[in-house]
Design an enzyme around this catalytic site. Structure first.
Site, mmCIF file in Angstrom:
data_model
loop_
_atom_site.group_PDB
_atom_site.id
_atom_site.type_symbol
_atom_site.label_atom_id
_atom_site.label_comp_id
_atom_site.label_asym_id
_atom_site.label_seq_id
_atom_site.Cartn_x
_atom_site.Cartn_y
_atom_site.Cartn_z
ATOM 1 N N ASP A 139 0.866 -1.182 0.000
ATOM 2 C CA ASP A 139 0.000 0.000 0.000
ATOM 3 C C ASP A 139 0.904 1.234 0.000
ATOM 4 O O ASP A 139 2.136 1.116 0.041
ATOM 5 C CB ASP A 139 -0.915 -0.001 1.241
ATOM 6 C CG ASP A 139 -2.233 0.734 1.020
ATOM 7 O OD1 ASP A 139 -3.279 0.083 0.858
ATOM 8 O OD2 ASP A 139 -2.218 2.000 0.982
ATOM 9 N N SER A 174 -15.025 -4.066 -11.535
ATOM 10 C CA SER A 174 -16.133 -3.345 -10.887
ATOM 11 C C SER A 174 -17.420 -3.570 -11.673
ATOM 12 O O SER A 174 -17.376 -3.759 -12.899
ATOM 13 C CB SER A 174 -15.843 -1.842 -10.859
ATOM 14 O OG SER A 174 -16.976 -1.131 -10.403
ATOM 15 N N TYR A 188 -13.274 5.783 -15.069
ATOM 16 C CA TYR A 188 -13.168 4.665 -14.111
ATOM 17 C C TYR A 188 -13.712 3.387 -14.747
ATOM 18 O O TYR A 188 -13.087 2.323 -14.682
ATOM 19 C CB TYR A 188 -13.942 5.041 -12.847
ATOM 20 C CG TYR A 188 -13.929 4.022 -11.740
ATOM 21 C CD1 TYR A 188 -12.916 4.009 -10.773
ATOM 22 C CD2 TYR A 188 -14.951 3.079 -11.627
ATOM 23 C CE1 TYR A 188 -12.921 3.082 -9.741
ATOM 24 C CE2 TYR A 188 -14.961 2.143 -10.595
ATOM 25 C CZ TYR A 188 -13.953 2.158 -9.653
ATOM 26 O OH TYR A 188 -13.966 1.232 -8.617
ATOM 27 N N THR A 205 -21.622 -2.000 -5.074
ATOM 28 C CA THR A 205 -21.197 -0.981 -4.108
ATOM 29 C C THR A 205 -20.885 -1.656 -2.776
ATOM 30 O O THR A 205 -21.709 -2.390 -2.231
ATOM 31 C CB THR A 205 -22.309 0.066 -3.913
ATOM 32 O OG1 THR A 205 -22.679 0.557 -5.196
ATOM 33 C CG2 THR A 205 -21.832 1.207 -3.057
HETATM 34 N N1 LIG Z 1 -15.848 0.067 -2.788
HETATM 35 C C1 LIG Z 1 -16.601 -0.257 -3.829
HETATM 36 O O1 LIG Z 1 -17.845 -0.068 -3.842
HETATM 37 C C2 LIG Z 1 -15.997 -0.878 -5.036
HETATM 38 C C3 LIG Z 1 -16.859 -1.316 -6.046
HETATM 39 C C4 LIG Z 1 -16.317 -1.902 -7.178
HETATM 40 C C5 LIG Z 1 -14.954 -2.058 -7.289
HETATM 41 N N2 LIG Z 1 -14.149 -1.616 -6.293
HETATM 42 C C6 LIG Z 1 -12.717 -1.830 -6.454
HETATM 43 O O2 LIG Z 1 -12.232 -2.529 -5.331
HETATM 44 C C7 LIG Z 1 -10.870 -2.171 -5.099
HETATM 45 C C8 LIG Z 1 -10.690 -1.704 -3.671
HETATM 46 O O3 LIG Z 1 -11.555 -0.589 -3.453
HETATM 47 P P1 LIG Z 1 -11.851 -0.049 -1.983
HETATM 48 O O4 LIG Z 1 -13.241 0.458 -2.020
HETATM 49 O O5 LIG Z 1 -11.450 -1.034 -0.959
HETATM 50 O O6 LIG Z 1 -10.852 1.202 -1.948
HETATM 51 P P2 LIG Z 1 -10.282 2.025 -0.690
HETATM 52 O O7 LIG Z 1 -10.016 3.384 -1.187
HETATM 53 O O8 LIG Z 1 -11.194 1.849 0.455
HETATM 54 O O9 LIG Z 1 -8.906 1.271 -0.400
HETATM 55 C C9 LIG Z 1 -7.916 1.291 -1.396
HETATM 56 C C10 LIG Z 1 -6.557 1.031 -0.797
HETATM 57 O O10 LIG Z 1 -5.623 1.227 -1.880
HETATM 58 C C11 LIG Z 1 -4.581 2.068 -1.436
HETATM 59 N N3 LIG Z 1 -4.023 2.800 -2.568
HETATM 60 C C12 LIG Z 1 -4.500 3.912 -3.176
HETATM 61 N N4 LIG Z 1 -3.665 4.319 -4.151
HETATM 62 C C13 LIG Z 1 -2.645 3.422 -4.161
HETATM 63 C C14 LIG Z 1 -1.469 3.297 -4.933
HETATM 64 N N5 LIG Z 1 -1.142 4.198 -5.872
HETATM 65 N N6 LIG Z 1 -0.646 2.259 -4.697
HETATM 66 C C15 LIG Z 1 -0.938 1.345 -3.726
HETATM 67 N N7 LIG Z 1 -2.027 1.433 -2.952
HETATM 68 C C16 LIG Z 1 -2.870 2.449 -3.173
HETATM 69 C C17 LIG Z 1 -5.211 2.976 -0.401
HETATM 70 O O11 LIG Z 1 -4.226 3.530 0.464
HETATM 71 C C18 LIG Z 1 -6.172 2.025 0.294
HETATM 72 O O12 LIG Z 1 -5.548 1.340 1.362
HETATM 73 C C19 LIG Z 1 -10.543 -1.117 -6.153
HETATM 74 O O13 LIG Z 1 -9.967 -1.762 -7.276
HETATM 75 C C20 LIG Z 1 -11.895 -0.557 -6.512
HETATM 76 O O14 LIG Z 1 -11.895 0.029 -7.795
HETATM 77 C C21 LIG Z 1 -14.627 -1.026 -5.168
#
Ligand SMILES: NC(=O)c1ccc[n+]([C@@H]2O[C@H](COP(=O)([O-])OP(=O)(O)OC[C@H]3O[C@@H](n4cnc5c(N)ncnc54)[C@H](O)[C@@H]3O)[C@@H](O)[C@H]2O)c1
Length: 266
Positions: A37, A143, A156, A188
């Site tokens: 991270d 996603s 996105y 979501t």
């Molecule tokens: N939350 C949702 O509803 C949702 C839905 C569909 C897909 N996603 C996908 O799931 C995955 C995780 O999403 P989330 O909601 O847990 O996100 P989040 O923002 O809650 O957590 C993301 C993590 O990634 C880290 N991060 C950010 N930029 C970074 C970088 N450049 N290098 C390394 N680490 C980095 C952040 O510090 C954080 O710990 C993503 O690929 C997101 O697109 C999320």
């Protein structure tokens, strides 16, 4: 349980949200998980928590947008274990909520670097080892937005759609080396990413999101993690090139109300 006993797993963006839930579930299944991270404090604390459980965990800083960081991470993993069994390309950022023509070039470039080019970089770093060991599981977090339209999220969605296309392509390209490549499309999910989207774009989104999911709620990160454990495990040994939707039926239901731009509509 021990569905991933002694497997070496690398999860990007693992300090929080879905990435942490995946790392935690994999460690609980007996894996040695490398959490990476950019949030060192959270990442180290997360690894410490997991080391108190049945598996093992190591934190290693890696900004997936930096080619040098990615190389250093996988060099370290391979130096420590001589193999890597599972890669979860999870790290991503949410830049959106504006019409595409109002997006700055710099925003587009940043989004693609963190959300898409990172997948290329991390795959490039692990594939030589996985091909040599004739086994591996790559899991790309896509996603629901790679499947459906949502006002303001074209860039996105474009990155996520590209990830699914890469997943299908890679399953063909690397199947003969017994490297499986699958994606997961969450609906979501209750994570910090969405707390930030709500903070940026408005509280009305929370209610809209619930309405959009036929199952009547948004998802939990642990529910996505369970899908990742399955795809990582030998139980999925004949499964490659799929996109596993963990979306509460979202992508099957035409229930979308475009409140991103018109919060007071309806
Ligand atoms: N939350 C949702 O509803 C949702 C839905 C569909 C897909 N996603 C996908 O799931 C995955 C995780 O999403 P989330 O909601 O847990 O996100 P989040 O923002 O809650 O957590 C993301 C993590 O990634 C880290 N991060 C950010 N930029 C970074 C970088 N450049 N290098 C390394 N680490 C980095 C952040 O510090 C954080 O710990 C993503 O690929 C997101 O697109 C999320």
């Amino acid at each position: 349980m021990n569905r991933l006993q002694d497997k070496i797993c690398v999860v990007t963006g693992a300090a929080d949200g879905i990435g942490y839930a995946i790392a935690s579930a994999m460690a609980a299944e007996g894996a040695h998980v490398w959490l990476s991270d950019i949030d060192d404090a959270k990442g180290k604390a997360a690894a410490e928590r997991l080391n108190a459980g049945p598996g093992a965990a190591t934190y290693h800083r890696c900004d997936v947008a930096m080619a040098g960081d990615v190389t250093a991470l996988f060099d370290e993993v391979l130096a420590a274990h001589g193999r890597v069994d599972v890669l979860v390309n999870n790290a991503a950022i949410a830049i959106g909520g504006m019409p595409l023509h109002e997006m700055e070039d710099a925003q587009w470039d940043r989004l693609m670097s963190v959300n898409l080019t990172s997948v290329f970089r991390c795959c490039k770093a692990v594939l030589p080892a996985m091909i040599a060991q004739k086994s591996g599981s790559i899991i790309n977090i896509a996603s629901a937005q790679g499947h459906i339209g949502l006002d303001g999220w074209t860039a996105y969605a474009g990155a996520k759609g590209a990830i699914m296309a890469m997943t299908r392509q890679m399953s063909v390209e690397f199947g003969p080396s017994n490297v499986r490549v699958n994606s997961i499309s969450p609906g979501t999910i209750d994570t910090p990413m969405n707390l930030q989207v709500v903070a940026d774009l408005g509280e009305h989104l929370s209610k809209t999101w619930v309405k959009m999911h036929p199952i009547g709620r948004i998802g939990r990160a642990e529910e996505v993690a369970e899908a990742a454990v399955y795809l990582a495990s030998d139980l999925a040994g004949f499964t490659t090139g799929i996109d596993l939707k963990v979306d509460g039926g979202l992508t099957n239901a035409p229930r979308y109300v475009p409140e991103f731009f018109q919060p007071d509509a309806k």
